[in-house]
Scaffold this motif. Structure first.
Motif, mmCIF file in Angstrom:
data_model
loop_
_atom_site.group_PDB
_atom_site.id
_atom_site.type_symbol
_atom_site.label_atom_id
_atom_site.label_comp_id
_atom_site.label_asym_id
_atom_site.label_seq_id
_atom_site.Cartn_x
_atom_site.Cartn_y
_atom_site.Cartn_z
ATOM 1 N N CYS A 8 0.839 -1.197 0.000
ATOM 2 C CA CYS A 8 0.000 0.000 0.000
ATOM 3 C C CYS A 8 0.880 1.256 0.000
ATOM 4 N N GLY A 9 1.898 1.268 0.832
ATOM 5 C CA GLY A 9 2.827 2.401 0.879
ATOM 6 C C GLY A 9 3.545 2.596 -0.451
ATOM 7 N N ASP A 10 3.957 1.488 -1.071
ATOM 8 C CA ASP A 10 4.609 1.577 -2.384
ATOM 9 C C ASP A 10 3.665 2.161 -3.419
ATOM 10 N N GLY A 11 2.402 1.769 -3.354
ATOM 11 C CA GLY A 11 1.413 2.292 -4.296
ATOM 12 C C GLY A 11 1.188 3.785 -4.110
ATOM 13 N N VAL A 12 1.130 4.222 -2.860
ATOM 14 C CA VAL A 12 0.951 5.650 -2.586
ATOM 15 C C VAL A 12 2.154 6.430 -3.079
#
Length: 67
Positions: A8-12
């Motif tokens: 999720c952090g990578d996507g953000v």
């Protein structure tokens, strides 16, 4: 759970990078790299000077833009 949070952090981060690129956030850095590589003796403008010159040039020579 950590893998999902990391994904999720990578996507953000990827979304922020993409949006920043669309708005021209990387342009000054690329311009400075270009000057250092192709014109090593040339003075490097501050970021503020760069954006002033860029907007002034866009006003003098309107090309394909929405407004």
């Amino acid at each position: 759970m950590r893998a999902a949070a990391r994904a999720c952090g990578d996507g953000v981060r990827a979304g922020v990078w993409w949006f920043d690129s669309i708005l021209g956030g990387q342009d000054y850095r690329r311009y400075v790299e270009h000057l250092r590589r192709r014109h090593p003796g040339c003075a490097i403008p501050t970021e503020r000077e760069y954006w002033r010159q860029r907007h002034a040039e866009a006003d003098r020579n309107p090309a394909n833009r929405c407004c």
